[in-house]
Design a protein around this motif. Sequence first.
Motif, PDB file in Angstrom:
ATOM      1  N   LEU A 182       1.000  -1.285   0.293  1.00  0.00           N
ATOM      2  CA  LEU A 182       0.246   0.256  -0.100  1.00  0.00           C
ATOM      3  C   LEU A 182       0.664   1.262  -0.187  1.00  0.00           C
ATOM      4  N   ASP A 183       2.009   1.226   0.886  1.00  0.00           N
ATOM      5  CA  ASP A 183       2.651   2.219   1.148  1.00  0.00           C
ATOM      6  C   ASP A 183       3.285   2.373  -0.601  1.00  0.00           C
ATOM      7  N   GLY A 184       3.852   1.549  -1.334  1.00  0.00           N
ATOM      8  CA  GLY A 184       4.095   1.592  -2.205  1.00  0.00           C
ATOM      9  C   GLY A 184       3.259   1.576  -3.320  1.00  0.00           C
ATOM     10  N   GLY A 185       2.519   1.909  -3.219  1.00  0.00           N
ATOM     11  CA  GLY A 185       1.923   2.417  -4.838  1.00  0.00           C
ATOM     12  C   GLY A 185       0.485   1.936  -5.168  1.00  0.00           C
ATOM     13  N   ILE A 186       0.442   0.392  -4.616  1.00  0.00           N
ATOM     14  CA  ILE A 186      -1.045  -0.021  -4.761  1.00  0.00           C
ATOM     15  C   ILE A 186      -1.930   0.533  -4.087  1.00  0.00           C
ATOM     16  N   LYS A 187      -2.677   0.956  -4.839  1.00  0.00           N
ATOM     17  CA  LYS A 187      -3.896   2.212  -5.037  1.00  0.00           C
ATOM     18  C   LYS A 187      -4.943   0.485  -3.312  1.00  0.00           C
ATOM     19  N   GLU A 188      -5.151  -0.165  -4.113  1.00  0.00           N
ATOM     20  CA  GLU A 188      -6.234  -1.142  -3.557  1.00  0.00           C
ATOM     21  C   GLU A 188      -5.976  -2.766  -3.896  1.00  0.00           C
ATOM     22  N   PHE A 189      -6.306  -3.244  -2.780  1.00  0.00           N
ATOM     23  CA  PHE A 189      -6.646  -5.318  -3.017  1.00  0.00           C
ATOM     24  C   PHE A 189      -7.167  -5.513  -1.990  1.00  0.00           C
ATOM     25  N   TYR A 190      -7.248  -6.929  -2.704  1.00  0.00           N
ATOM     26  CA  TYR A 190      -8.506  -7.289  -2.027  1.00  0.00           C
ATOM     27  C   TYR A 190      -7.830  -8.792  -0.767  1.00  0.00           C
ATOM     28  N   ALA A 191      -8.082  -8.313   0.907  1.00  0.00           N
ATOM     29  CA  ALA A 191      -7.673  -9.259   1.375  1.00  0.00           C
ATOM     30  C   ALA A 191      -8.783 -10.699   1.205  1.00  0.00           C
ATOM     31  N   LEU A 192      -7.992 -11.831   1.457  1.00  0.00           N
ATOM     32  CA  LEU A 192      -9.033 -12.613   1.350  1.00  0.00           C
ATOM     33  C   LEU A 192      -8.425 -13.880   2.312  1.00  0.00           C
ATOM     34  N   VAL A 246     -14.897 -10.476  -5.152  1.00  0.00           N
ATOM     35  CA  VAL A 246     -13.821  -9.194  -5.586  1.00  0.00           C
ATOM     36  C   VAL A 246     -14.624  -8.281  -6.665  1.00  0.00           C
ATOM     37  N   GLY A 247     -13.962  -7.669  -6.768  1.00  0.00           N
ATOM     38  CA  GLY A 247     -14.400  -5.672  -7.381  1.00  0.00           C
ATOM     39  C   GLY A 247     -16.112  -5.627  -7.331  1.00  0.00           C
ATOM     40  N   LYS A 248     -16.094  -6.153  -5.752  1.00  0.00           N
ATOM     41  CA  LYS A 248     -17.157  -5.588  -5.142  1.00  0.00           C
ATOM     42  C   LYS A 248     -16.491  -4.401  -3.611  1.00  0.00           C
ATOM     43  N   ASN A 249     -17.069  -3.535  -3.039  1.00  0.00           N
ATOM     44  CA  ASN A 249     -17.015  -2.662  -2.216  1.00  0.00           C
ATOM     45  C   ASN A 249     -17.191  -3.608  -0.789  1.00  0.00           C
ATOM     46  N   ASN A 250     -16.198  -3.892  -0.036  1.00  0.00           N
ATOM     47  CA  ASN A 250     -17.126  -4.230   0.754  1.00  0.00           C
ATOM     48  C   ASN A 250     -15.439  -5.132   2.276  1.00  0.00           C
ATOM     49  N   ILE A 251     -15.844  -5.326   3.091  1.00  0.00           N
ATOM     50  CA  ILE A 251     -14.912  -5.198   4.105  1.00  0.00           C
ATOM     51  C   ILE A 251     -13.827  -6.098   3.473  1.00  0.00           C
ATOM     52  N   TYR A 252     -13.749  -6.606   2.711  1.00  0.00           N
ATOM     53  CA  TYR A 252     -12.563  -7.518   2.099  1.00  0.00           C
ATOM     54  C   TYR A 252     -11.304  -6.055   1.138  1.00  0.00           C
ATOM     55  N   ARG A 253     -11.745  -5.314   1.036  1.00  0.00           N
ATOM     56  CA  ARG A 253     -11.782  -4.560  -0.416  1.00  0.00           C
ATOM     57  C   ARG A 253     -10.753  -3.600   0.446  1.00  0.00           C
ATOM     58  N   ILE A 254      -9.440  -3.318   0.596  1.00  0.00           N
ATOM     59  CA  ILE A 254      -8.200  -3.064   1.321  1.00  0.00           C
ATOM     60  C   ILE A 254      -8.216  -1.236   0.564  1.00  0.00           C
ATOM     61  N   LYS A 255      -7.917  -0.041   1.198  1.00  0.00           N
ATOM     62  CA  LYS A 255      -7.554   0.664   0.476  1.00  0.00           C
ATOM     63  C   LYS A 255      -6.433   1.641   1.414  1.00  0.00           C
ATOM     64  N   ASN A 256      -6.817   1.594   1.893  1.00  0.00           N
ATOM     65  CA  ASN A 256      -5.372   1.868   3.280  1.00  0.00           C
ATOM     66  C   ASN A 256      -5.456   1.336   4.782  1.00  0.00           C
ATOM     67  N   SER A 257      -4.561   1.846   5.506  1.00  0.00           N
ATOM     68  CA  SER A 257      -3.690   1.361   6.851  1.00  0.00           C
ATOM     69  C   SER A 257      -4.985   0.605   7.356  1.00  0.00           C
ATOM     70  N   LYS A 258      -6.249   1.535   7.691  1.00  0.00           N
ATOM     71  CA  LYS A 258      -7.367   1.704   8.580  1.00  0.00           C
ATOM     72  C   LYS A 258      -8.240   0.404   8.410  1.00  0.00           C
ATOM     73  N   ASP A 259      -8.442   0.408   6.857  1.00  0.00           N
ATOM     74  CA  ASP A 259      -8.872  -1.331   6.378  1.00  0.00           C
ATOM     75  C   ASP A 259      -8.381  -1.839   6.487  1.00  0.00           C
ATOM     76  N   LEU A 260      -7.312  -1.902   6.664  1.00  0.00           N
ATOM     77  CA  LEU A 260      -6.224  -2.819   6.252  1.00  0.00           C
ATOM     78  C   LEU A 260      -6.061  -3.569   8.230  1.00  0.00           C
TER      79      LEU A 260
END
Length: 232
Positions: free
Chosen positions: A156-166, A203-217
Amino acid sequence: LQSIYGYPDDIYSFLNQLDQNQIDNIDEIFYLVDIFTTNIRGNYINYNQREVDLLTNISVTRDNIQTSFESLFSNRFITSNGYPEGINKSKTSRVYKTATIGRQEYSMQGIEMIKKINQFCIQKGIKITYITPTFPDEILYKTNLDLEKEMLLKLLDGGIKEFYALYWVDNVSNLKQKDYYLSFFDHGHMNYNAIDSVMNNIVGKNNIYRIKNSKDLNYYFNYVKGQLLLND
């Protein structure tokens, strides 16, 4: 190009060997990332050579590529996400309380290479979606989740805007009947039905698994730890 899992330096080498026409044929890349995919291979394949070993045991040339693929995939079916799968759609796995996982450590070289892959996709206008693997709860009890979180934070700090933590998925990681996991065909891989459900419904949906920042993580991993306590 549908999905990628492997050494990031080898993947970066492969992408850089594509010509513009091949790049234009890529709709989206699904990139599975975890601690083990930060390892570096250091021995790259020249995909422009006349002959390439496919999966190390099938020799493919430009002349016999069709028959080679027919042989490789003869006992497989094409999933709704576009890749060949040879496992039974609903195969289950017995709960192995003694199952172990490999040594957990991540490589900063690998993380830097994933960042290069991400930058390549941005420059080429390729959509890339990052996902983590999904595991049954028995494996997650033995997983160093803090180390996984640390690795993902660096992405995330390196420029990955978002991912799905599954790593943990509700009603997948903990879905059991008697002594069997209904969503896994072994202790590290989901069966087809579970993969199809996760890819189409999460995947592709807006949910708890969609991580955009450290707070989400942090929220996600605290949730996972809470679910593991509830299911212990």
